[in-house]
Design a protein around this motif. Structure first.
Motif, PDB file in Angstrom:
ATOM      1  N   THR A  24       3.903 -44.375   4.240  1.00  0.00           N
ATOM      2  CA  THR A  24       3.441 -45.438   5.147  1.00  0.00           C
ATOM      3  C   THR A  24       3.287 -44.659   5.844  1.00  0.00           C
ATOM      4  OG1 THR A  24       3.565 -47.025   4.144  1.00  0.00           O
ATOM      5  CG2 THR A  24       3.034 -47.541   6.274  1.00  0.00           C
ATOM      6  N   VAL A  25       4.891 -43.872   6.885  1.00  0.00           N
ATOM      7  CA  VAL A  25       4.677 -43.099   8.132  1.00  0.00           C
ATOM      8  C   VAL A  25       4.317 -42.323   7.808  1.00  0.00           C
ATOM      9  CG1 VAL A  25       6.338 -42.366   9.599  1.00  0.00           C
ATOM     10  CG2 VAL A  25       6.745 -44.461   8.295  1.00  0.00           C
ATOM     11  N   ASP A  26       4.138 -41.421   6.535  1.00  0.00           N
ATOM     12  CA  ASP A  26       3.562 -40.433   6.826  1.00  0.00           C
ATOM     13  C   ASP A  26       2.020 -40.319   6.678  1.00  0.00           C
ATOM     14  OD1 ASP A  26       6.182 -38.790   5.971  1.00  0.00           O
ATOM     15  OD2 ASP A  26       5.742 -38.757   3.770  1.00  0.00           O
ATOM     16  N   ALA A  27       1.744 -41.300   6.980  1.00  0.00           N
ATOM     17  CA  ALA A  27       0.615 -41.504   6.339  1.00  0.00           C
ATOM     18  C   ALA A  27      -0.528 -41.218   7.820  1.00  0.00           C
ATOM     19  CB  ALA A  27      -0.071 -42.928   5.672  1.00  0.00           C
ATOM     20  N   ALA A  28       0.441 -42.489   8.968  1.00  0.00           N
ATOM     21  CA  ALA A  28       0.314 -42.645  10.424  1.00  0.00           C
ATOM     22  C   ALA A  28       0.449 -41.343  11.164  1.00  0.00           C
ATOM     23  CB  ALA A  28       0.775 -43.738  10.585  1.00  0.00           C
ATOM     24  N   TYR A  29       1.238 -40.389  10.732  1.00  0.00           N
ATOM     25  CA  TYR A  29       1.938 -39.657  11.623  1.00  0.00           C
ATOM     26  C   TYR A  29       0.241 -38.804  11.357  1.00  0.00           C
ATOM     27  CZ  TYR A  29       4.471 -34.885  13.445  1.00  0.00           C
ATOM     28  OH  TYR A  29       4.509 -33.701  13.181  1.00  0.00           O
ATOM     29  N   THR A  30      -0.120 -37.923  10.107  1.00  0.00           N
ATOM     30  CA  THR A  30      -0.876 -37.672   9.124  1.00  0.00           C
ATOM     31  C   THR A  30      -2.240 -37.335  10.405  1.00  0.00           C
ATOM     32  OG1 THR A  30      -0.237 -36.655   7.018  1.00  0.00           O
ATOM     33  CG2 THR A  30      -2.372 -36.115   7.812  1.00  0.00           C
ATOM     34  N   GLY A  31      -2.071 -38.900  10.147  1.00  0.00           N
ATOM     35  CA  GLY A  31      -3.622 -39.131  11.169  1.00  0.00           C
ATOM     36  C   GLY A  31      -3.233 -39.309  13.053  1.00  0.00           C
ATOM     37  N   LEU A  32      -2.316 -39.172  13.162  1.00  0.00           N
ATOM     38  CA  LEU A  32      -1.716 -38.935  14.467  1.00  0.00           C
ATOM     39  C   LEU A  32      -2.553 -37.316  15.230  1.00  0.00           C
ATOM     40  CD1 LEU A  32       1.268 -40.765  15.918  1.00  0.00           C
ATOM     41  CD2 LEU A  32      -1.323 -41.243  16.536  1.00  0.00           C
ATOM     42  N   ALA A  33      -1.898 -37.113  13.644  1.00  0.00           N
ATOM     43  CA  ALA A  33      -1.930 -35.260  13.654  1.00  0.00           C
ATOM     44  C   ALA A  33      -3.552 -34.587  13.965  1.00  0.00           C
ATOM     45  CB  ALA A  33      -0.927 -34.201  13.085  1.00  0.00           C
ATOM     46  N   SER A  34      -3.612 -35.148  13.111  1.00  0.00           N
ATOM     47  CA  SER A  34      -5.134 -34.862  13.238  1.00  0.00           C
ATOM     48  C   SER A  34      -5.952 -35.302  14.452  1.00  0.00           C
ATOM     49  CB  SER A  34      -5.528 -35.209  11.886  1.00  0.00           C
ATOM     50  OG  SER A  34      -5.431 -34.960   9.952  1.00  0.00           O
ATOM     51  N   ALA A  35      -5.693 -36.645  14.802  1.00  0.00           N
ATOM     52  CA  ALA A  35      -6.625 -37.187  16.220  1.00  0.00           C
ATOM     53  C   ALA A  35      -6.220 -35.829  17.200  1.00  0.00           C
ATOM     54  CB  ALA A  35      -5.817 -38.518  16.428  1.00  0.00           C
ATOM     55  N   LYS A  36      -5.126 -35.267  17.506  1.00  0.00           N
ATOM     56  CA  LYS A  36      -4.622 -34.876  18.408  1.00  0.00           C
ATOM     57  C   LYS A  36      -5.173 -33.610  18.000  1.00  0.00           C
ATOM     58  CE  LYS A  36      -1.005 -32.192  20.526  1.00  0.00           C
ATOM     59  NZ  LYS A  36      -2.076 -30.327  20.185  1.00  0.00           N
ATOM     60  N   ALA A  61     -20.257 -36.677  17.693  1.00  0.00           N
ATOM     61  CA  ALA A  61     -19.262 -36.452  16.348  1.00  0.00           C
ATOM     62  C   ALA A  61     -17.865 -36.679  16.202  1.00  0.00           C
ATOM     63  CB  ALA A  61     -19.905 -35.915  15.748  1.00  0.00           C
ATOM     64  N   LEU A  62     -17.613 -36.377  17.460  1.00  0.00           N
ATOM     65  CA  LEU A  62     -15.713 -36.134  17.428  1.00  0.00           C
ATOM     66  C   LEU A  62     -15.473 -37.823  17.148  1.00  0.00           C
ATOM     67  CD1 LEU A  62     -15.034 -32.942  19.264  1.00  0.00           C
ATOM     68  CD2 LEU A  62     -15.362 -32.830  16.895  1.00  0.00           C
ATOM     69  N   GLN A  63     -15.658 -38.758  17.831  1.00  0.00           N
ATOM     70  CA  GLN A  63     -15.752 -39.553  18.816  1.00  0.00           C
ATOM     71  C   GLN A  63     -15.599 -40.623  17.134  1.00  0.00           C
ATOM     72  OE1 GLN A  63     -18.137 -40.574  21.607  1.00  0.00           O
ATOM     73  NE2 GLN A  63     -16.434 -40.812  23.424  1.00  0.00           N
ATOM     74  N   GLN A  64     -16.396 -40.109  16.551  1.00  0.00           N
ATOM     75  CA  GLN A  64     -16.992 -41.090  15.104  1.00  0.00           C
ATOM     76  C   GLN A  64     -15.904 -40.561  14.170  1.00  0.00           C
ATOM     77  OE1 GLN A  64     -20.897 -39.942  13.987  1.00  0.00           O
ATOM     78  NE2 GLN A  64     -21.877 -41.144  15.379  1.00  0.00           N
ATOM     79  N   GLN A  65     -15.105 -39.217  14.424  1.00  0.00           N
ATOM     80  CA  GLN A  65     -14.258 -38.419  13.587  1.00  0.00           C
ATOM     81  C   GLN A  65     -12.911 -38.972  13.483  1.00  0.00           C
ATOM     82  OE1 GLN A  65     -14.632 -37.155  11.064  1.00  0.00           O
ATOM     83  NE2 GLN A  65     -12.161 -36.710  10.565  1.00  0.00           N
ATOM     84  N   LEU A  66     -12.740 -39.339  14.874  1.00  0.00           N
ATOM     85  CA  LEU A  66     -11.371 -40.219  15.535  1.00  0.00           C
ATOM     86  C   LEU A  66     -11.505 -41.934  14.926  1.00  0.00           C
ATOM     87  CD1 LEU A  66     -11.136 -39.887  19.066  1.00  0.00           C
ATOM     88  CD2 LEU A  66      -9.338 -38.722  17.670  1.00  0.00           C
ATOM     89  N   ILE A 126     -10.873 -41.258  10.441  1.00  0.00           N
ATOM     90  CA  ILE A 126      -9.180 -40.591  10.883  1.00  0.00           C
ATOM     91  C   ILE A 126      -7.990 -41.997  11.023  1.00  0.00           C
ATOM     92  CG2 ILE A 126      -7.246 -39.696  12.293  1.00  0.00           C
ATOM     93  CD1 ILE A 126      -9.209 -37.543  12.603  1.00  0.00           C
ATOM     94  N   ALA A 127      -8.902 -42.497  11.653  1.00  0.00           N
ATOM     95  CA  ALA A 127      -7.855 -44.256  11.973  1.00  0.00           C
ATOM     96  C   ALA A 127      -7.641 -45.600  10.820  1.00  0.00           C
ATOM     97  CB  ALA A 127      -8.177 -44.972  13.796  1.00  0.00           C
ATOM     98  N   GLU A 128      -9.241 -44.699  10.531  1.00  0.00           N
ATOM     99  CA  GLU A 128      -8.704 -46.098   9.514  1.00  0.00           C
ATOM    100  C   GLU A 128      -9.302 -45.740   7.978  1.00  0.00           C
ATOM    101  OE1 GLU A 128     -13.420 -46.884   9.328  1.00  0.00           O
ATOM    102  OE2 GLU A 128     -13.546 -48.157  11.227  1.00  0.00           O
ATOM    103  N   SER A 129      -8.741 -44.583   8.085  1.00  0.00           N
ATOM    104  CA  SER A 129      -8.163 -43.744   6.692  1.00  0.00           C
ATOM    105  C   SER A 129      -6.990 -43.763   6.807  1.00  0.00           C
ATOM    106  CB  SER A 129      -9.175 -42.510   6.239  1.00  0.00           C
ATOM    107  OG  SER A 129     -10.542 -42.115   6.593  1.00  0.00           O
ATOM    108  N   SER A 130      -6.167 -43.785   7.533  1.00  0.00           N
ATOM    109  CA  SER A 130      -4.633 -43.429   7.437  1.00  0.00           C
ATOM    110  C   SER A 130      -3.538 -44.647   7.239  1.00  0.00           C
ATOM    111  CB  SER A 130      -4.412 -42.562   8.916  1.00  0.00           C
ATOM    112  OG  SER A 130      -4.678 -42.199   9.547  1.00  0.00           O
ATOM    113  N   GLN A 183      -1.487 -50.518   3.670  1.00  0.00           N
ATOM    114  CA  GLN A 183      -1.029 -51.267   4.802  1.00  0.00           C
ATOM    115  C   GLN A 183      -1.487 -49.713   6.341  1.00  0.00           C
ATOM    116  OE1 GLN A 183       3.183 -52.336   6.033  1.00  0.00           O
ATOM    117  NE2 GLN A 183       4.034 -51.984   4.208  1.00  0.00           N
ATOM    118  N   ASN A 184      -1.856 -50.132   7.159  1.00  0.00           N
ATOM    119  CA  ASN A 184      -2.725 -49.203   7.796  1.00  0.00           C
ATOM    120  C   ASN A 184      -2.216 -49.555   9.824  1.00  0.00           C
ATOM    121  OD1 ASN A 184      -4.413 -47.392  10.046  1.00  0.00           O
ATOM    122  ND2 ASN A 184      -6.069 -47.545   8.559  1.00  0.00           N
ATOM    123  N   TRP A 185      -1.321 -48.564   9.819  1.00  0.00           N
ATOM    124  CA  TRP A 185      -0.574 -48.591  11.127  1.00  0.00           C
ATOM    125  C   TRP A 185      -1.373 -48.097  12.743  1.00  0.00           C
ATOM    126  CZ3 TRP A 185       5.057 -46.891  10.094  1.00  0.00           C
ATOM    127  CH2 TRP A 185       5.691 -47.498   9.174  1.00  0.00           C
TER     128      TRP A 185
END
Length: 432
Positions: free
Chosen positions: A73-85, A114-119, A122-126, A131-133
């Motif tokens: 779960t933590v890895d999924a959230a971290y991956t999402g944050l890294a992609s969001a960055k 398009a980038l805003q939609q991607q954000l 990313i958040a919804e898929s992480s 569990q989605n943090w």
């Protein structure tokens, strides 16, 4: 005495053989099960301890599995944050490009949208295991628990421990159900800008200011928020450190560079310096600050006013530029100015800073969960080893004992056979 009623020798041989057979049965049971204590009757104390520890170890296995789920779960959230960055970096680059004259802001905005939609994607898929943090609703708990330990005290009470994770400042998107968004990317960011204008026009554009002597010094103080005031000094070395070719300030650009260098040397951060159209020095920051009186000393006779610094401290003024969330950025509107685009870049910078901080927080949690997994694994092995010491059979010892008992059994059978032949000898006494 020889008796035909009671054969004492046979009885003794039979008892010995029965004891040997019983010992063989016990030894064979130990060899077949691998335990020297397999039931409570074998050793009640050891059996009780081993049974309890085996139960705890089974629960510890569930703890290990829980840590694995938590880690994922933590890895999924971290991956999402890294992609969001990475996406935020792209948005910042697009905004920077969109601030230039002659750029079709509508087309740039299409890319930003398009980038805003991607954000959002990313958040919804992480998420992991439901569990989605990074994207939470009004009913979501902001404190997440990862079961991490199991312990039993001296009284026998069992305690389950956990690693608590506060995701308040980790969420990219959130909705409290009352119309207030508090996620990093959808919350409203205050763009209030604090400025302090000296009110004294610098004269360096018309009359160069030279720090010809090593004792030439211009000072003023800066106080940020509730922190203690810091003294800012400008010397001939400051000019050289600012990149000037010599110790003379000849333009407003030179002056701005020197003032920025002086602030840096004084360890003053977060304050920018510009020169406005009236040659006034403008200090600006996103936090409140104030300037102290400027003073000049030295052989050359430099004045603070020539550098646009006021010998009477100017009060801090506030200019509110508005507030906006990153998801509401739109540079295609006709009323958007270059200043607005710069404010949007500030919004992205703030979001980048918060995403980076959130990723650092999750990185620390990843490390802790990984360490705890390793500890739990070693602890389970240690408990297994301890239980084995109490109840496991020593196969080398038991195999040796079995061999000896087999020999004793064979001898016992022969002894019983010999004892049973004694009655036949008595019969021979009555034969002619």
């Amino acid at each position: 005495m020889t008796s035909i009623i009671t054969n004492v020798a046979a009885m003794t041989a039979l008892q010995t053989l029965q004891q040997t057979n019983k010992a063989m049965e016990e030894t064979q049971n130990k060899i077949s099960t691998g335990y020297r204590v397999s039931e409570a009757k074998d050793n009640a104390a050891y059996w009780s301890i081993a049974t309890g520890m085996r139960s705890d170890n089974s629960a510890m296995s569930a703890v290990y599995d829980s840590l694995g789920i938590g880690e994922a779960t933590v890895d999924a959230a971290y991956t999402g944050l890294a992609s969001a960055k990475d996406v935020l970096d792209e948005i910042k680059a697009k905004l920077t490009a969109g601030s230039a004259d002659g750029v079709d802001k509508a087309k740039v905005q299409d890319e930003i949208s398009a980038l805003q939609q991607q954000l959002q994607t990313i958040a919804e898929s992480s998420s992991f295991s439901g569990q989605n943090w990074l994207s939470t609703g009004s009913s979501s708990s902001l404190t997440k628990e990862i079961v991490s330990s199991l312990s039993r005290d001296s009284s026998g009470s069992l305690t389950v421990g956990s690693i608590s994770v506060d995701i308040t400042n980790i969420r990219l998107f959130s909705d409290d159900g009352a119309g207030t968004n508090t996620g990093i990317l959808n919350k409203t960011i205050d763009l209030t800008q604090y400025t302090n204008t000296s009110g004294v026009a610098a004269t360096v554009e018309t009359t160069a200011v030279s720090f010809s002597n090593t004792d030439d010094l211009v000072t003023f103080s800066v106080k940020q928020g509730g922190a203690a005031a810091k003294t800012v000094e400008i010397t001939d070395q400051t000019l050289l450190d600012a990149g000037l070719t010599d110790t003379t300030i000849r333009s407003n650009a030179d002056l701005a560079a020197v003032l920025k260098q002086a602030l840096k040397d004084a360890d003053v951060t977060g304050i920018d310096v510009t020169i406005d159209g009236s040659d006034n020095v403008v200090f600006s920051s996103t936090d409140t600050f104030s300037l102290g009186d400027a003073a000049a000393t030295g052989t050359t006779g430099i004045t603070a006013g020539s550098l646009g610094l006021n010998t009477t401290a100017a009060t801090t003024s506030t200019a509110t530029a508005g507030a906006i969330s990153l998801m509401d950025i739109d540079i295609s509107l006709g009323s958007i100015t270059a200043a607005d685009v710069n404010n949007y870049i500030r919004v992205v910078d703030k979001a980048l800073s918060e995403v980076t901080t959130a990723a650092s927080t999750l990185g620390a949690i990843q490390n802790r969960v990984d360490m705890q997994k390793g500890f739990v694994s070693k602890l389970m092995d240690t408990i297994d080893k301890g239980v084995g010491t109490l109840v496991d059979a020593d196969m080398t010892e038991e195999s040796t004992r079995l061999k000896a008992l087999q020999t004793q059994q064979q001898l016992g059978v022969q002894a019983l056979s010999i004892a049973n032949t004694s009655s036949q000898a008595i019969m021979q006494l009555f034969q002619n």
